[in-house]
Write a protein that holds these residues in place. Structure first.
Motif, PDB file in Angstrom:
ATOM      1  N   VAL A   1     -29.053  59.698  40.885  1.00 47.50           N
ATOM      2  CA  VAL A   1     -29.134  60.791  41.398  1.00 47.50           C
ATOM      3  C   VAL A   1     -30.071  61.448  42.813  1.00 47.50           C
ATOM      4  CG1 VAL A   1     -28.671  62.140  39.100  1.00 47.50           C
ATOM      5  CG2 VAL A   1     -31.025  62.013  40.047  1.00 47.50           C
ATOM      6  N   HIS A   2     -29.663  62.046  43.640  1.00 53.61           N
ATOM      7  CA  HIS A   2     -30.241  62.257  44.852  1.00 53.61           C
ATOM      8  C   HIS A   2     -30.974  63.556  44.689  1.00 53.61           C
ATOM      9  CE1 HIS A   2     -28.643  58.848  46.819  1.00 53.61           C
ATOM     10  NE2 HIS A   2     -27.578  58.781  45.861  1.00 53.61           N
ATOM     11  N   SER A   3     -32.036  63.575  45.818  1.00 53.65           N
ATOM     12  CA  SER A   3     -32.631  64.828  45.825  1.00 53.65           C
ATOM     13  C   SER A   3     -32.711  65.298  47.360  1.00 53.65           C
ATOM     14  CB  SER A   3     -34.204  65.189  45.346  1.00 53.65           C
ATOM     15  OG  SER A   3     -35.148  64.335  46.160  1.00 53.65           O
TER      16      SER A   3
ATOM     17  N   SER B   1     -33.407  62.764  50.208  1.00 54.76           N
ATOM     18  CA  SER B   1     -32.577  61.981  51.268  1.00 54.76           C
ATOM     19  C   SER B   1     -31.354  62.997  51.274  1.00 54.76           C
ATOM     20  CB  SER B   1     -32.146  60.530  50.520  1.00 54.76           C
ATOM     21  OG  SER B   1     -31.619  60.739  49.226  1.00 54.76           O
ATOM     22  N   ASP B   2     -30.358  62.662  50.830  1.00 56.47           N
ATOM     23  CA  ASP B   2     -29.134  63.678  51.118  1.00 56.47           C
ATOM     24  C   ASP B   2     -28.715  64.514  50.062  1.00 56.47           C
ATOM     25  OD1 ASP B   2     -28.125  61.411  49.778  1.00 56.47           O
ATOM     26  OD2 ASP B   2     -26.613  60.780  51.437  1.00 56.47           O
ATOM     27  N   GLY B   3     -29.339  64.657  48.831  1.00 63.26           N
ATOM     28  CA  GLY B   3     -29.130  65.790  47.908  1.00 63.26           C
ATOM     29  C   GLY B   3     -29.440  66.958  48.361  1.00 63.26           C
TER      30      GLY B   3
ATOM     31  N   ASP C   1     -33.115  58.137  45.604  1.00 62.19           N
ATOM     32  CA  ASP C   1     -32.988  58.916  46.861  1.00 62.19           C
ATOM     33  C   ASP C   1     -32.808  57.505  47.818  1.00 62.19           C
ATOM     34  OD1 ASP C   1     -32.682  61.662  47.136  1.00 62.19           O
ATOM     35  OD2 ASP C   1     -34.638  61.500  46.216  1.00 62.19           O
ATOM     36  N   HIS C   2     -32.075  57.601  48.747  1.00 62.30           N
ATOM     37  CA  HIS C   2     -31.619  56.569  49.960  1.00 62.30           C
ATOM     38  C   HIS C   2     -32.864  56.119  50.522  1.00 62.30           C
ATOM     39  CE1 HIS C   2     -27.479  57.088  49.549  1.00 62.30           C
ATOM     40  NE2 HIS C   2     -27.777  58.318  49.822  1.00 62.30           N
ATOM     41  N   ASP C   3     -33.406  54.856  50.463  1.00 64.30           N
ATOM     42  CA  ASP C   3     -34.181  54.282  51.200  1.00 64.30           C
ATOM     43  C   ASP C   3     -35.801  54.922  51.294  1.00 64.30           C
ATOM     44  OD1 ASP C   3     -32.485  52.197  51.996  1.00 64.30           O
ATOM     45  OD2 ASP C   3     -31.715  53.926  53.572  1.00 64.30           O
TER      46      ASP C   3
ATOM     47  N   TYR D   1     -25.171  62.023  41.810  1.00 63.77           N
ATOM     48  CA  TYR D   1     -25.088  63.695  42.003  1.00 63.77           C
ATOM     49  C   TYR D   1     -25.871  63.740  43.438  1.00 63.77           C
ATOM     50  CZ  TYR D   1     -26.308  68.428  40.854  1.00 63.77           C
ATOM     51  OH  TYR D   1     -26.434  69.875  40.914  1.00 63.77           O
ATOM     52  N   HIS D   2     -25.304  64.529  44.304  1.00 58.74           N
ATOM     53  CA  HIS D   2     -25.954  65.034  45.400  1.00 58.74           C
ATOM     54  C   HIS D   2     -26.066  66.549  45.520  1.00 58.74           C
ATOM     55  CE1 HIS D   2     -25.157  60.859  46.530  1.00 58.74           C
ATOM     56  NE2 HIS D   2     -25.648  61.236  47.960  1.00 58.74           N
ATOM     57  N   GLY D   3     -26.032  67.162  44.454  1.00 57.17           N
ATOM     58  CA  GLY D   3     -26.108  68.885  44.193  1.00 57.17           C
ATOM     59  C   GLY D   3     -25.118  69.063  45.028  1.00 57.17           C
TER      60      GLY D   3
HETATM   61 FE    FE Z   1     -26.173  59.739  49.444  1.00 55.61          FE
END
Ligand code: FE
Ligand code: AMP
Ligand code: FE
Ligand code: ZN
Length: 279
Positions: A7-9, A12-14, A37-39, A247-249
């Protein structure tokens, strides 16, 4: 209900802060989750704290951008040492390159669409890993497209004349770096054909030889047929099989917990990690 290990917040890009994200995860009834999160691992402390408060099991993770062999690959890393310098250097280099790449894309886009760099920065969380989703959000704000998905299906595809690539570590090297950092490398959405060229079976074998520990088999971007193939590869090499939402929101249709990973697999991930911060 199991774990959602991808899952992303907004780091990054969430589209949500870590707090809001973890709150929502608790409401879905999941047993635990990994923030990937990415990187970047900047969200770990807050995710850990919030998870503890809400009685959720937190697995520290990150999604590493990789490129090489003519393909772009995402590698999930779980429970690695976030201060391990060689890995930090690679993600710092990717993050830096992502900024220049996004700036070049915006310069190209600005010839045809009413957006500039400030518009993209307005859509990007402070210190966040910049990606095409933030450019997509600027295009949405400018009224050029309805949502991120529409932007990705048209203006932002790798085939588009506005597309610019960025530096990313070689996937085989990334697997070695994650292992060296004590982490557990799992290949994200290995058969995500809609995103562009995918890794060959040979490249996946090379990653396995380098120490790849698992495959994210259950992910909406892998077709049912590809999932069957991935399961056979995982069985042959005794790899972990994970399932996640990515998940990206509000940024993607993917819903929290739409695919999950069982507790036993999470235990195996914890056992494979050789880095122990506090848990
Ligand atoms: Fe992404
Ligand atoms: P980038 O890494 O900057 O090239 O952008 C790729 C990111 O965009 C991926 O990590 C996804 O999270 C996101 N993405 C890919 N396809 C879509 C889509 N159709 N809708 C929304 N986000 C997407
Ligand atoms: Fe990904
Ligand atoms: Zn992801």
């Amino acid at each position: 209900m199991g774990y959602d290990l991808h899952v992303h917040s907004k780091i990054s890009d969430g589209t949500q802060s870590v707090k809001d994200l973890v709150q929502e995860i608790a409401e879905t009834g999941l047993d635990g989750f990994a923030l990937t999160d990415h990187d970047t691992t900047a969200g770990w402390p807050e995710a850990d704290q919030t998870a503890q408060k809400l009685g959720l099991d937190f697995v520290a993770g990150m999604e590493i951008s990789c490129a090489g062999h003519g393909v772009s690959i995402h590698l999930l890393s779980y429970l690695h040492d976030p201060t391990y310098q060689p890995l930090l250097q690679e993600i710092a280099r990717a993050r830096e390159s992502r900024i220049h790449r996004a700036q070049r894309m915006v310069t190209l886009l600005s010839e045809d669409y009413p957006i500039d760099w400030d518009d993209v920065m307005e859509q990007t969380g402070e210190g966040a890993t910049v990606g095409r989703p933030h450019i997509a959000d600027a295009l949405v704000a400018a009224g050029a497209v309805e949502n991120r998905s529409e932007a990705f299906a048209s203006i932002l595809t790798p085939q588009s004349r506005y597309y610019v690539s960025h530096y990313a570590v070689n996937p085989v090297e990334a697997v070695r770096l994650v292992r060296a950092a004590g982490g557990v490398p799992v290949m994200a959405h290995p058969r995500a054909r809609s995103r562009g060229r995918i890794a060959s079976a040979e490249l996946i074998e090379e990653m396995i030889d380098a120490g790849l520990a698992g495959l994210e088999v259950h992910h909406r971007d892998n077709s049912p047929e590809d999932q069957r193939w991935l399961l056979s590869v995982a069985f042959e090499h005794d790899l972990l099989v994970t399932g996640s939402s990515d998940y990206h929101g509000a940024g993607k249709p993917n819903r929290l917990g739409e695919n999950t990973t069982d507790r036993h697999t999470v235990q195996r991930i914890r056992k494979l990690s050789t880095f122990s911060p506090n848990r």
